[in-house]
Every structure is written in structure tokens, then in C-alpha cells.
Design a protein around this motif. Structure first.
Motif, short mmCIF file in Angstrom:
data_model
loop_
_atom_site.label_atom_id
_atom_site.label_comp_id
_atom_site.label_asym_id
_atom_site.label_seq_id
_atom_site.Cartn_x
_atom_site.Cartn_y
_atom_site.Cartn_z
N UNK A 172 132.22 -1.06 30.50
CA UNK A 172 130.85 -1.36 30.08
C UNK A 172 129.85 -0.83 31.10
N UNK A 173 130.20 -0.96 32.40
CA UNK A 173 129.32 -0.43 33.45
C UNK A 173 129.21 1.09 33.34
N UNK A 174 130.31 1.75 33.05
CA UNK A 174 130.29 3.20 32.87
C UNK A 174 129.36 3.59 31.72
N UNK A 175 129.42 2.81 30.64
CA UNK A 175 128.54 3.09 29.50
C UNK A 175 127.07 2.89 29.89
N UNK A 176 126.79 1.81 30.58
CA UNK A 176 125.40 1.50 30.93
C UNK A 176 124.85 2.45 32.00
N UNK A 177 125.73 3.09 32.78
CA UNK A 177 125.28 3.98 33.85
C UNK A 177 125.63 5.44 33.56
N UNK A 178 125.79 5.78 32.29
CA UNK A 178 126.23 7.12 31.94
C UNK A 178 125.24 8.21 32.33
N UNK A 179 124.00 7.85 32.61
CA UNK A 179 123.04 8.84 33.09
C UNK A 179 123.28 9.20 34.56
#
Length: 616
Positions: free
Chosen positions: A35-42
């Protein structure tokens, strides 16, 4: 104060260290991190490999290629265990990396829950640092510490993250220590050690240089040192590429995978300048009475592989410069002349096969294929080399120019390394050519990573040398233990069809022209391609045996144009206790009367030198 989820805080620390991607495979115990990877994909790119082993090997390869720490992740239970192979590769090759390992939520630990086991003892042997977070607030502190420990201790650090901590919020106030991380700055040599070393160099009759990965960054000094003091140079396998292969005094790698000249020359020196090299097989090389000047920054390495007369506990580049400035220039020694002539003959012999396929059941020899690689590879190409006979072909036949980079699994020498290393190379160097070179044995272990190359459209050329055998093991069974072949046969697979099934353009080639055409086709593409080379089943020249006095040996290896080392020793007046055997040439009957050396005198039977020279 602003809040941040624990898993997001871990990735934020990583990002602030300048690490913008990680390799891994999702798992239920890592939902919070996914989930963190998704939220920080930028900010953070997730390279989803098909097996956690590929993730850890890619992270290890990244530092070897770039000098920058790589990060991988594995879920609780099987995901964590799958990371082990890459972690041991990093341990043995002294490679900084960080593995994020999931654990089940804290209330589910220690009660025999699904996929739960005590992970900490598993990682204590392999990791330079391993901790499980005991509180959610500790997560960013521990991630920062893991990175620092990995860099400081030159190995893998492991951070275990309970799933629930990753979801829970903490205060977003942690300041990372990345700005305090500085490049290694090793000591300069003492005046006393330089004085003692120059005295030995002046007194030596036939000195040589033996360098490893610890000499990285000192290519100019190595060449100037060799030129001034007229010393032929040899290296560990991982030392290849530090000095360009076209530099004639560089003979190549000692050991079973190396060429003829370095294996012969090493047995006749009286002084070894040993630079940043920790090859464990080097205990089998060089005369026992040879003097040694060892340059290394690690005191534990001094005298570890050979008795040492002068220890220089200092940086390789600074030490070589000090020796160059302090020492007197030398004339060419007999060994120096013999070494260069031996190499020149070997190079000419190898080149003679570049267009002569000597078809083996319709299969192409090694030299024509590698001739194309040398001509077609970009000046800054990156090579991901698997483990096996491909190491031998690479070290003998690939002419690296000093700008190109390469990586393999060194001391751990794990088959299957090539594909994950290619993923890492293409991630780190998206604008450079990446060549993934593997035997069919190594490729079969991790070939699923073609899916990763295709998914991310990485500009990687995978070349699989198909000889239907575990060639390196076959040669060991033939040459070392003289046993019947057992367990080495690989089925004749259509690897191109496999690659096509993984969404990749693929070719099957049988000769040099077909291979060259396939390479040119890949160069026009912006993504990956695959070439299955139907490779000779004929084993490469055995420097382990190197019995040129045996007509059968000469005939088997088409070695009629090669002379034994005794020929060069006599030609240049090198006094030796034993020559390396008589020539198979009819015009060299006189050589047959010379004393034949045992294998241990000039070409010891050794295991492969696929070891790390990393001593820094």
C-alpha cells in the motif's frame, strides 16, 4: 504534527537516501508495504520480479554495478526464505544491500500462525545487521540504521517489519542520516612500507602484479606501475575489466577459467605485488618461496592467502602512486618477455577460430559468437554474466574496454544470477545496452525473469549458450575426478519458444552469421530480445590440464599452434626449475627433451576463480 504510516516512513527513509526503487514480490504479510508503494509511486518504483530470489540477487547486483545500495523485499515465511540466496551472494562478495522482510502481525507471532516462523535466527548468519521492529515508532530509525550498517560493514542488512506496524501511523518527524554518509577515504601508505616495498621490487628478478576488486579505481596506476617496473599483471576473475583487456601486459585471470599465459606465468615469479585481492584459491598459486608485497585496506586480509614480506595497509590507488614515484624503472625481465609472448600466441590462436566454426554436430564454436559480441556491444555496454562455462568464455573472450561494466556471482557463485542481474542493470542504466549472457543450465534456474524484462520493456539481450550439459560440472568430472559423467545432461529445449511465450522476440541461431543478424535486429528495438545459440558441446581449452606434450590433448583442443611455456622460457632466457611440457609440433622436437613440469608447477588444478577480490 503530521502523521505517516509506518511502511510509508520506511520507504521515505529509503527515498531520502537517494534510493528510488526496490525489487520484490507481493505477499499478504506485506500488504502495508505494498500500500505504501502504491501511495508513493511518484517517488518509489516497484520492480516486481517473479521470484524473491531474483529480487535479492538484483539488489546485490545493483551495488556491484553502481556502487549504490540496492533494496529488496520478501513476505513472511516462503518469501523471506527465498531471499537467502541473494543475501549470501551479497555476504560473500561484500556487497551492501538491504532486505525488507515481512512478519505476521504482532498478536499472531509465536503461536504457530500461518506462514509465521522465527525469522531472526535465519538471518543472523548471513546479515551484517538484522533487527525486527518492536514498536511502530522504531521503523524509520531502524531503516536508516540498516542502510548505514550495510554500507559500513559491506554486506546485507535485514529489517523485519510486522504487518500491523506498517499500517499504523506515527509522527512524521524522523530526520535521516543520509547527508552524513561520505565516500570511503582510505589511508595513504607509510613511508617505511613504501621504502621496504621498493627495495624488494629493485631486487626481484621476475616480479608480477596480482590484483583483485580492491584495485577498482586504480586502473591508470596499475598500468603505469606495470609499465615502469615491467611487471606482467594477472587478476582474480572479478578483477577483469579494471584494466582494459587490450593492455598487453595484462594476461588475464589465474585459475581454471583463465587463459593459458597467466596460469603458466604465475608459477615462475619471485615477487608478487598483491593488490586488493582476496581470492581463496590463490593459496594454490605462486611459488611458496616467492616474496609478496600486499596492498589492502583490511588488516584481516594481510597474509591470509600467502606469506607476506611487506604489508601496506592502505588504499590501492595511493599506494601504487607512491611506489611509482619512489621506485626506479626496471628493464624487461625474462619472465616479462615470456609472458607477453605467451599471451600474444594465445590471442592469435583464439582469433584464428573467429570465422572457423569447426562444426560440432552442426553447432558453433565459442570464438565466432564472442567475436560478434566484441564487435557489436556498445562502448558502455553492461554485461550480466551467469555462472558456469559462461564465466570461462567471458573472461577469456570478451575484450572489455574500461568503460563497460559487468557483474557475476563471485564467491557464492550461484547459477541463475544472470537474469536478475540483467534486471538490475537495466533498472540502474536504462539508457545503456544490457547483455545477459548465460548457459542453458543457469538460465533454466531463473529464466522466469524474462517476464520481468518483457513487462518493463527493458533493453536487454538475453543470449543463452545451449550445449545440453552443465558444462562446468562436466569438465570437473572429466578433468578433476576422472569419473563417469553423472547428472550433467540437459534436455535439448527450444528456448526461443519459451521466450516467445514470455512476450519476447526470440531467435535460434546455429552460426556466426545468424547470430550477428539477430543481434542487429535487437539493436533496432527498444525492448528485450532473446537468442538461443546452439553452442558447441566441445569443452573449452583446459588450462587445468594444459598438457601440450600429449598428442591427444593437442588434437582434442586443436592446439597445434600453441607452444608450452618451456618454449618461451628458453627463448627469453628464463631460468626455471621445470618447464610446462613439450610442444606437439614436429618442428619443436628439441622441446620434447626438456623436463616436463607437473601440473602443480605451473598450472595447478584449482577450483574456479569466480571469487570476490573485494577487500575494501
Amino acid at each position: 504534527m503530521a502523521k505517516i504510516k509506518g511502511a510509508n516512513a520506511v520507504l521515505d527513509v529509503m527515498y531520502k537516501w537517494g534510493i528510488d526503487h526496490l525489487y520484490g514480490f507481493p505477499g499478504g504479510s506485506f500488504d502495508s508495504t505494498m500500500n505504501a508503494i502504491y501511495e508513493m509511486q511518484d517517488k518509489v518504483k516497484f520492480i516486481e520480479v517473479r521470484h524473491e530470489e531474483a529480487a535479492s540477487l538484483a539488489a546485490s547486483a545493483e551495488y556491484k554495478l553502481t556502487g549504490k545500495l540496492g533494496v529488496c523485499m520478501g513476505s513472511a515465511g516462503p518469501g523471506a526464505i527465498h531471499l537467502m540466496n541473494g543475501l549470501y551472494d551479497a555476504k560473500y562478495d561484500k556487497t551492501p544491500m538491504v532486505a525488507l522482510v515481512a512478519n505476521v502481525p504482532t498478536p499472531r507471532q509465536d503461536i504457530n500462525f500461518f506462514q509465521a516462523f522465527d525469522e531472526m535466527p535465519w538471518f543472523r548468519d548471513v546479515a551484517v545487521w538484522v533487527h525486527q521492529a518492536k514498536t511502530k515508532e522504531a521503523l524509520p530509525v531502524l531503516m536508516d540504521t540498516a542502510i548505514r550498517q550495510a554500507y559500513a560493514k559491506k554486506g546485507p542488512a535485514v529489517l523485519v517489519i510486522p504487518k500491523d506496524f506498517g499500517w499504523q501511523e506515527i509522527e512524521d518527524n524522523y530526520r535521516v542520516s543520509a547527508s552524513n554518509h561520505v565516500a570511503d577515504n582510505y589511508a595513504a601508505p607509510t613511508a617505511e612500507s613504501i621504502e621496504a616495498a621498493t627495495k624488494l621490487i629493485k631486487e626481484a628478478k621476475n616480479p608480477v602484479v596480482y590484483f583483485g576488486l580492491g584495485a577498482s579505481g586504480a586502473a591508470d596506476e596499475l598500468k603505469e606501475f606495470s609499465d615502469k617496473f615491467k611487471m606482467p599483471m594477472m587478476s582474480s576473475y572479478l578483477g577483469k575489466g579494471i584494466v582494459e583487456d587490450s593492455f598487453k601486459p595484462y594476461l588475464g585471470t589465474i585459475g581454471r577459467i583463465g587463459a593459458k599465459a597467466p596460469n603458466e606465468v604465475q608459477g615462475h615469479t619471485d615477487l608478487v605485488v598483491w593488490v586488493g585481492n582476496n581470492s581463496p584459491f590463490s593459496v594454490l598459486w605462486f611459488p611458496k618461496n616467492a616474496k609478496v608485497i600486499q596492498i589492502d585496506v583490511d588488516p584481516e586480509k594481510q597474509g591470509k592467502r600467502h606469506s607476506v614480506d611487506v604489508s601496506i595497509l592502505a588504499d590501492a590507488k595511493k599506494s601504487l602512486r607512491a611506489l611509482i614515484d619512489a621506485g626506479e624503472a626496471r628493464e624487461e625481465s625474462p619472465l616479462y618477455k615470456a609472458a607477453l609472448a605467451d599471451r600474444e600466441e594465445w590471442d592469435a590462436w583464439t582469433a584464428s577460430f573467429a570465422d572457423d566454426h569447426l562444426k560440432d554436430e552442426g553447432r558453433v564454436r565459442q570464438e565466432p559468437i564472442w567475436d560478434v559480441i566484441n564487435k557489436e556491444a556498445a562502448d558502455n555496454a553492461v554485461f550480466a554474466i551467469d555462472v558456469g562455462n559462461v564465466n570461462m568464455d567471458h573472461v577469456r573472450l570478451l575484450n572489455m574496454n574500461g568503460k563497460q561494466r559487468w557483474t557475476t556471482s563471485g564467491l557464492h557463485a550461484t547459477m541463475g544470477y544472470g537474469a536478475p542481474a540483467a534486471v538490475a542493470a537495466a533498472t540502474a542504466y536504462p539508457d545503456r545496452e544490457v547483455w545477459h549472457l548465460a548457459g542453458d543450465g543457469g538460465f533454466a534456474m531463473m529464466g522466469q525473469e524474462l517476464l520481468t524484462l518483457a513487462r518493463y520493456n527493458m533493453h536487454v539481450l538475453t543470449v543463452v549458450f545451449t550445449n545440453e550439459t552443465l558444462g562446468y560440472i562436466e569438465a570437473e568430472q572429466r578433468d578433476e575426478s576422472n569419473q563417469p559423467l553423472s547428472g550433467v545432461i540437459i534436455p535439448d529445449n527450444d528456448w526461443a519458444k519459451v521466450a516467445e511465450g514470455m512476450n519476447m522476440k526470440a531467435f535460434t541461431v546455429h552460426d556466426k552469421a545468424e547470430f550477428e543478424a539477430a543481434v542487429e535486429e535487437w539493436k533496432k528495438m527498444d525492448g528485450p530480445a532473446f537468442i538461443d545459440v546452439k553452442y558447441t558441446k566441445h569443452m573449452a581449452y583446459s588450462t587445468e590440464l594444459n598438457t601440450l606434450d600429449d598428442p591427444e590433448f593437442v588434437k582434442y583442443y586443436h592446439a597445434e599452434a600453441l607452444h608450452p611455456f618451456s618454449y618461451f622460457a628458453e627463448k627469453f632466457g628464463l631460468e626455471i626449475d621445470a618447464a610446462s611440457g613439450a610442444s606437439g609440433h614436429s618442428e619443436d622436437k628439441a622441446d620434447a627433451l626438456q623436463v616436463q613440469a607437473t601440473t602443480s608447477a605451473s598450472t595447478p588444478e584449482t577450483a574456479p576463480d569466480t571469487t570476490s577480490g573485494a577487500s575494501h
